[in-house]
Write a protein that holds these residues in place. Structure first.
Motif, mmCIF file in Angstrom:
data_model
loop_
_atom_site.group_PDB
_atom_site.id
_atom_site.type_symbol
_atom_site.label_atom_id
_atom_site.label_comp_id
_atom_site.label_asym_id
_atom_site.label_seq_id
_atom_site.Cartn_x
_atom_site.Cartn_y
_atom_site.Cartn_z
ATOM 1 N N PRO A 78 0.800 -1.239 0.000
ATOM 2 C CA PRO A 78 0.000 0.000 0.000
ATOM 3 C C PRO A 78 0.830 1.285 0.000
ATOM 4 C CG PRO A 78 -0.832 -1.546 1.632
ATOM 5 C CD PRO A 78 0.450 -2.116 1.101
ATOM 6 N N SER A 81 2.908 1.533 -3.294
ATOM 7 C CA SER A 81 2.008 1.732 -4.438
ATOM 8 C C SER A 81 1.428 3.137 -4.450
ATOM 9 C CB SER A 81 0.889 0.694 -4.409
ATOM 10 O OG SER A 81 1.413 -0.594 -4.645
ATOM 11 N N ARG A 82 1.098 3.665 -3.270
ATOM 12 C CA ARG A 82 0.575 5.027 -3.179
ATOM 13 C C ARG A 82 1.629 6.031 -3.646
ATOM 14 N NH1 ARG A 82 -0.908 4.946 1.880
ATOM 15 N NH2 ARG A 82 0.887 6.031 2.716
ATOM 16 N N GLU A 86 1.337 8.352 -7.127
ATOM 17 C CA GLU A 86 1.424 9.817 -7.102
ATOM 18 C C GLU A 86 2.302 10.345 -8.227
ATOM 19 O OE1 GLU A 86 2.770 11.036 -3.232
ATOM 20 O OE2 GLU A 86 0.979 10.248 -2.239
#
Length: 124
Positions: A78, A81-82, A86
């Motif tokens: 998470p 990947s975030r 972005e």
């Protein structure tokens, strides 16, 4: 202080990498840069098949691939990947490492203040 004198200071071990693994953000001290830093990232990720993605102007995201262009199988990471999303990059699976910029073709660790800022941004 010029660029080269700042980078010379990284030999004192006060610089950082961020290990994003198992839903946690771990601050990892380092005194390495260049190919030695790449080898340390590879060791932390447990694979010699790693990929780097430039994230903005001052971050590099490293993660494992099973072959060039073939992501490591598993659930998305998470935080990594975030961060990748972005900057328009695909999701990251498995553990990941965040380092500083790539300058003159050589990767550098994060300054302590920048590591704290990114860790806070990632929820660590």
């Amino acid at each position: 202080m010029g660029l080269f004198s700042r980078r010379k200071d990284s030999s004192n071990g006060t610089h950082r990498m961020l290990l994003l693994k198992d839903g946690r953000v771990q601050n990892v001290p380092t005194s390495l840069s260049g190919m030695e830093l790449v080898q340390e990232v590879s060791r932390l990720l447990g694979s010699e098949h790693i990929r780097s993605t430039r994230i903005g102007d001052d971050l590099t995201l490293w993660h494992v691939e099973i072959a060039p262009g073939r992501p490591h199988p598993g659930a998305p990471n998470p935080a990594a990947s975030r961060l990748a999303a972005e900057h328009g990059s695909p999701p990251v699976t498995g553990a990941a490492v965040v380092t500083g910029e790539v300058l003159y073709g050589s990767p550098y660790p994060l300054e302590p203040d920048k590591a704290a800022q990114v860790a806070a941004q990632l929820g660590g």
